[in-house]
Every structure is written in C-alpha cells, then in structure tokens.
Design an enzyme around this catalytic site. Structure first.
Site, PDB file in Angstrom:
ATOM      1  N   TYR A 108      17.860  43.146 -13.214  1.00 34.21           N
ATOM      2  CA  TYR A 108      17.488  43.788 -11.950  1.00 34.21           C
ATOM      3  C   TYR A 108      16.652  45.028 -12.219  1.00 34.21           C
ATOM      4  O   TYR A 108      15.572  45.198 -11.647  1.00 34.21           O
ATOM      5  CB  TYR A 108      18.767  44.137 -11.195  1.00 34.21           C
ATOM      6  CG  TYR A 108      18.570  44.751  -9.832  1.00 34.21           C
ATOM      7  CD1 TYR A 108      18.194  43.972  -8.746  1.00 34.21           C
ATOM      8  CD2 TYR A 108      18.814  46.104  -9.622  1.00 34.21           C
ATOM      9  CE1 TYR A 108      18.047  44.536  -7.482  1.00 34.21           C
ATOM     10  CE2 TYR A 108      18.674  46.669  -8.355  1.00 34.21           C
ATOM     11  CZ  TYR A 108      18.288  45.875  -7.297  1.00 34.21           C
ATOM     12  OH  TYR A 108      18.155  46.441  -6.045  1.00 34.21           O
ATOM     13  N   ASP A 109      17.134  45.900 -13.126  1.00 38.30           N
ATOM     14  CA  ASP A 109      16.441  47.164 -13.386  1.00 38.30           C
ATOM     15  C   ASP A 109      15.032  46.899 -13.923  1.00 38.30           C
ATOM     16  O   ASP A 109      14.045  47.441 -13.412  1.00 38.30           O
ATOM     17  CB  ASP A 109      17.191  48.004 -14.432  1.00 38.30           C
ATOM     18  CG  ASP A 109      18.646  48.256 -14.073  1.00 38.30           C
ATOM     19  OD1 ASP A 109      19.131  47.626 -13.116  1.00 38.30           O
ATOM     20  OD2 ASP A 109      19.299  49.060 -14.753  1.00 38.30           O
ATOM     21  N   PRO A 133      25.269  53.212 -14.380  1.00 40.71           N
ATOM     22  CA  PRO A 133      25.029  54.650 -14.530  1.00 40.71           C
ATOM     23  C   PRO A 133      26.308  55.426 -14.301  1.00 40.71           C
ATOM     24  O   PRO A 133      27.166  55.004 -13.526  1.00 40.71           O
ATOM     25  CB  PRO A 133      24.026  54.947 -13.418  1.00 40.71           C
ATOM     26  CG  PRO A 133      24.213  53.858 -12.429  1.00 40.71           C
ATOM     27  CD  PRO A 133      24.656  52.663 -13.187  1.00 40.71           C
TER      28      PRO A 133
HETATM   29  P1  NAD Z   1      20.546  41.510   0.410  1.00 40.28           P
HETATM   30  O1  NAD Z   1      21.045  40.756  -0.768  1.00 40.28           O
HETATM   31  O2  NAD Z   1      21.436  41.641   1.605  1.00 40.28           O
HETATM   32  O3  NAD Z   1      19.145  40.949   0.905  1.00 40.28           O
HETATM   33  C1  NAD Z   1      18.207  40.328   0.064  1.00 40.28           C
HETATM   34  C2  NAD Z   1      17.593  39.163   0.805  1.00 40.28           C
HETATM   35  O4  NAD Z   1      16.622  38.534  -0.045  1.00 40.28           O
HETATM   36  C3  NAD Z   1      18.613  38.088   1.183  1.00 40.28           C
HETATM   37  O5  NAD Z   1      18.418  37.689   2.510  1.00 40.28           O
HETATM   38  C4  NAD Z   1      18.304  36.966   0.197  1.00 40.28           C
HETATM   39  O6  NAD Z   1      18.680  35.691   0.691  1.00 40.28           O
HETATM   40  C5  NAD Z   1      16.806  37.125  -0.004  1.00 40.28           C
HETATM   41  N1  NAD Z   1      16.308  36.574  -1.275  1.00 40.28           N
HETATM   42  C6  NAD Z   1      16.801  36.776  -2.523  1.00 40.28           C
HETATM   43  N2  NAD Z   1      16.054  36.119  -3.433  1.00 40.28           N
HETATM   44  C7  NAD Z   1      15.052  35.507  -2.731  1.00 40.28           C
HETATM   45  C8  NAD Z   1      13.956  34.665  -3.101  1.00 40.28           C
HETATM   46  N3  NAD Z   1      13.740  34.319  -4.377  1.00 40.28           N
HETATM   47  N4  NAD Z   1      13.136  34.222  -2.120  1.00 40.28           N
HETATM   48  C9  NAD Z   1      13.350  34.554  -0.819  1.00 40.28           C
HETATM   49  N5  NAD Z   1      14.378  35.322  -0.404  1.00 40.28           N
HETATM   50  C10 NAD Z   1      15.207  35.793  -1.358  1.00 40.28           C
HETATM   51  O7  NAD Z   1      20.149  42.949  -0.140  1.00 40.28           O
HETATM   52  P2  NAD Z   1      19.739  44.282   0.628  1.00 40.28           P
HETATM   53  O8  NAD Z   1      20.800  45.262   0.362  1.00 40.28           O
HETATM   54  O9  NAD Z   1      19.337  43.979   2.024  1.00 40.28           O
HETATM   55  O10 NAD Z   1      18.459  44.691  -0.223  1.00 40.28           O
HETATM   56  C11 NAD Z   1      17.138  44.511   0.261  1.00 40.28           C
HETATM   57  C12 NAD Z   1      16.169  45.092  -0.733  1.00 40.28           C
HETATM   58  O11 NAD Z   1      16.460  46.482  -0.943  1.00 40.28           O
HETATM   59  C13 NAD Z   1      16.187  44.431  -2.104  1.00 40.28           C
HETATM   60  O12 NAD Z   1      14.865  44.353  -2.596  1.00 40.28           O
HETATM   61  C14 NAD Z   1      16.989  45.397  -2.938  1.00 40.28           C
HETATM   62  O13 NAD Z   1      16.650  45.314  -4.294  1.00 40.28           O
HETATM   63  C15 NAD Z   1      16.608  46.726  -2.330  1.00 40.28           C
HETATM   64  N6  NAD Z   1      17.637  47.747  -2.559  1.00 40.28           N
HETATM   65  C16 NAD Z   1      18.838  47.682  -1.927  1.00 40.28           C
HETATM   66  C17 NAD Z   1      19.806  48.638  -2.195  1.00 40.28           C
HETATM   67  C18 NAD Z   1      21.157  48.600  -1.530  1.00 40.28           C
HETATM   68  O14 NAD Z   1      22.010  49.441  -1.853  1.00 40.28           O
HETATM   69  N7  NAD Z   1      21.432  47.700  -0.621  1.00 40.28           N
HETATM   70  C19 NAD Z   1      19.544  49.663  -3.109  1.00 40.28           C
HETATM   71  C20 NAD Z   1      18.303  49.680  -3.748  1.00 40.28           C
HETATM   72  C21 NAD Z   1      17.350  48.729  -3.454  1.00 40.28           C
END
Ligand code: NAD
Ligand code: UDP
Length: 322
Positions: A142-143, A279
């Site tokens: 992920y990172d 972390p």
């Molecule tokens: P989540 O897991 O609820 O949402 C991610 C969405 O992406 C889901 O609907 C999933 O089905 C879809 N998805 C995953 N892989 C896919 C693919 N290959 N093709 C199409 N769709 C795909 O997560 P979230 O918390 O809503 O996070 C949303 C974004 O924010 C992400 O990019 C995540 O990395 C980033 N983010 C979230 C947090 C947090 O604390 N929630 C922190 C930092 C960054």
C-alpha cells in the site's frame, strides 16, 4: 461538469458522491469493482438521471468522456489491502496509470487520494508535505503503491501537462466505514472489541460526516469534513500534495477508554502486539491545508464516535442497550 469517481462505492467515495450530486450541474459516474465498497452506499442515487454506476476494475482501461476524475479506487484498510498485495500494487500503479491515460486523452483534471502512509514510520514529527518519509520498501504494497501513484501523477503533469491534485489523507473514521475495517477496533454485534496496538502508538483521526444523520446541523460538520477538503483541493489552483488530517493526537489507550466510556462500558480492552511496519506515531502538519484550502477538521473524537456508532447500529440492526 461530468465527474468520474473511482472507488465511489467505498466509505469516503460515497460521501464524496453525495456531495457532488448536490450540485445540479454535475453528472457523476462511479467506477468500482466492489472489492471493499458496496452498492448500498450509493442506493439513494441509483436510477437518478445524473448518476451512473459502472462495475469496473481500474486495472483495466476505461474509455469514457469526463471533465474531472476523483481517483479513490484502492482498499484503505490493511486487512483488505494485504489480502492480495499484488492486486493492491496493480490497483495503485496500473489503475493510476489508466486514470492518467484517460485524463490525458480527454483533458480532464485528476485528483489522487494518497495517504499519510507515504510517510511510513516517520522520523519527523509532525509530518509536513515536504517530508520524504521513512518507508520500508519491502514492507507494504500500500505504502509503496501510493508512492508510485504520486510519482506517476507528477510525471504525467510534467511530461504531458495533465492537471493534477494530490491529497494525503490521514486515517479517517466515520459512518459507512467498512464494518470489518479492522483498524484499531473490531466490531462484532457492536460489542466493540478494542485492540490496543501499543502504548506508544499514536494516531490522529478525522471524521467524514454523513449528513443524513445530522439533518439539522450538518452544515458545520459538513464544511469541515474530509470530502470538503477534497473538493476544495480539486477546485483550487494547487497541485498538492496536501495533508488532510486531524492534528489532534491521542494514544490507543485513550481511544479505547473513550470508546468504553461513550459506547460500551463493558468493553474489554486487550493489549496486542503492533503489526510489523506499522507507524508508532503519526500527526499531520496541516499548515498548507489551512492556508491554501482554508480547511481544517472541526469534529472532535467525542462528537464523532457516537455518529459512527449510530450508523453502525443501523447497518447491523442492533439497538443500543438501555
Ligand atoms: P474503501 O475501501 O471504503 O473504498 C475504496 C473503494 O475502491 C471501494 O469501493 C473498492 O471497492 C474500490 N476499489 C478497490 N480496488 C479497486 C479496483 N481495482 N478497481 C475499482 N475499484 C476498486 O476505502 P476509503 O476509506 O473510502 O478510501 C478511499 C481512498 O482514500 C483510497 O484511495 C484510500 O487509499 C484513501 N485513503 C483513505 C484513508 C482512510 O483512513 N479511510 C486514509 C488515507 C487514504
Ligand atoms: N487509458 C485508458 N483510458 C483512456 C486512455 C488511456 O484507460 O481513455 C489507459 C491506456 O490503456 C494505457 C494507460 O491509460 O494503458 C496510459 O495511457 P497513455 O496514453 O498515457 O499511454 P500509452 O497508451 O501510450 O502507453
């Protein structure tokens, strides 16, 4: 404005869609493979003439015409992103490449939701955007995946003049968060079992607010939510990266005790080992978000936790004990 939201069926994505749909000039297209997201999160929009939902995996090319792309697709919780680490890297690398290829072909502006994980186990505290991070290159799909995604964004910007925006989101909690998210707490029939990772592990949390739970006072919260930060970044002139997070710190013990006090006095607090490469301490420097976006989180943990609890109870069909 026709707007694509990848990962729009997920936790943050679905709140973003709600907000974008409020503007009658917007047409919203969600592309999601439902790995961690669900149609349920979008059910109020299904069938709406300005809304379209496509089952699509971003690792495959996508040929549509849009003006803006919010690229969120990627599982955010370690339980899910470690489930198939190679797929997580493909989602971040090939998925972001495809969305940049799409942005280039149609001339769209693209925003990437990157993460505080790009700072790894930071040696600088709090973390400004200028800090390059301390990531174990063989540690987390992920990172490093998000780091490459950021690099791709800037290379498309420098090489092809694509308009890019990068938000570095810090851990966010709130209504519609995946019930099995597994970060910090495990919810089993709302018997919140709090795993305390380690006494020294600090983390900051934001709140993404679900306006339906707070119809009369949503404005104050809503303006300050994570989603609001993303929209301000997309609409403004700055490429970022910009931290979106809550600089308020608490220890995992403090979090566990707050959950115990506010949600379930019978909860048992268990001490467990921290997972490798997690972390020990994280805190955003949000000077840029404040100055450039006029954004800062306003919701305190004590106010946010009960809202999340209410949403979880609703989804699990569990009433609060009298
Ligand atoms: P989540 O897991 O609820 O949402 C991610 C969405 O992406 C889901 O609907 C999933 O089905 C879809 N998805 C995953 N892989 C896919 C693919 N290959 N093709 C199409 N769709 C795909 O997560 P979230 O918390 O809503 O996070 C949303 C974004 O924010 C992400 O990019 C995540 O990395 C980033 N983010 C979230 C947090 C947090 O604390 N929630 C922190 C930092 C960054
Ligand atoms: N791509 C896409 N939709 C588009 C345009 C491109 O999914 O509308 C994908 C394309 O399949 C390619 C990636 O984006 O894999 C990068 O595209 P780009 O044009 O930058 O690179 P090239 O195709 O020339 O390698």
């Amino acid at each position: 404005m026709r707007i694509l939201v990848t990962g729009g069926a997920g936790f943050i994505g679905s709140h973003l869609v709600d907000r974008l749909m409020e503007n009658e000039k917007n047409e919203v297209i969600v592309a999601d493979n439902y790995f961690t997201g669900s149609k349920d999160n979008l059910k109020k929009w299904i069938g709406h003439p300005r809304f379209e939902l496509i089952r699509h995996d971003v690792t495959e090319p996508l040929l549509i015409e849009v003006d803006q792309i919010y690229h969120l697709a990627c599982p955010a919780s370690p339980i899910f992103y470690k489930y198939n680490p190679v797929k997580t890297i493909k989602t971040n690398v090939i998925g972001t490449l495809n969305m940049l290829g799409l942005a280039k072909r149609v001339g769209a502006r693209i925003l990437l939701t990157s993460t505080s994980e790009v700072y790894g186990d930071p040696l600088v505290h709090p973390q400004p955007e200028s800090y390059w991070g301390n990531v174990n290159p063989i540690g987390s799909c992920y990172d490093e995946g998000k780091r490459v995604a950021e690099t791709l964004m800037f290379d498309y910007h420098r090489q092809h003049g694509i308009e890019i925006r990068i938000a570095r989101i810090f851990n966010t909690y709130g209504p519609r968060m995946n019930i099995d998210d597994g970060r910090v707490s495990k919810v089993q029939e709302l018997k919140l079992e709090v795993s305390v990772m380690s006494l020294t592990w600090y983390i900051s949390y934001n709140l993404c607010i679900f306006e339906l739970l707070l119809p009369e006072c949503d404005y104050d919260f809503y303006e300050m939510s994570q989603v609001d930060g993303l929209i301000r970044l997309m609409e403004g002139p700055n490429t970022g990266p910009i931290n979106l997070g809550n600089p308020g710190e608490f220890t995992m013990i403090e979090l566990a005790e707050t959950v115990k006090e506010l949600i379930n006095p019978d909860v048992e607090i268990k001490m467990v080992e921290n997972t490798p490469d997690d972390p020990r301490q994280r805190k955003p420097d949000i000077t840029k978000a404040k100055e450039l976006l006029g954004w800062e989180p306003k919701v305190k943990l004590r106010d946010g936790l009960p809202l999340m609890e209410e949403n979880f109870r609703l989804r699990l069909g569990v009433d609060k004990k009298k």
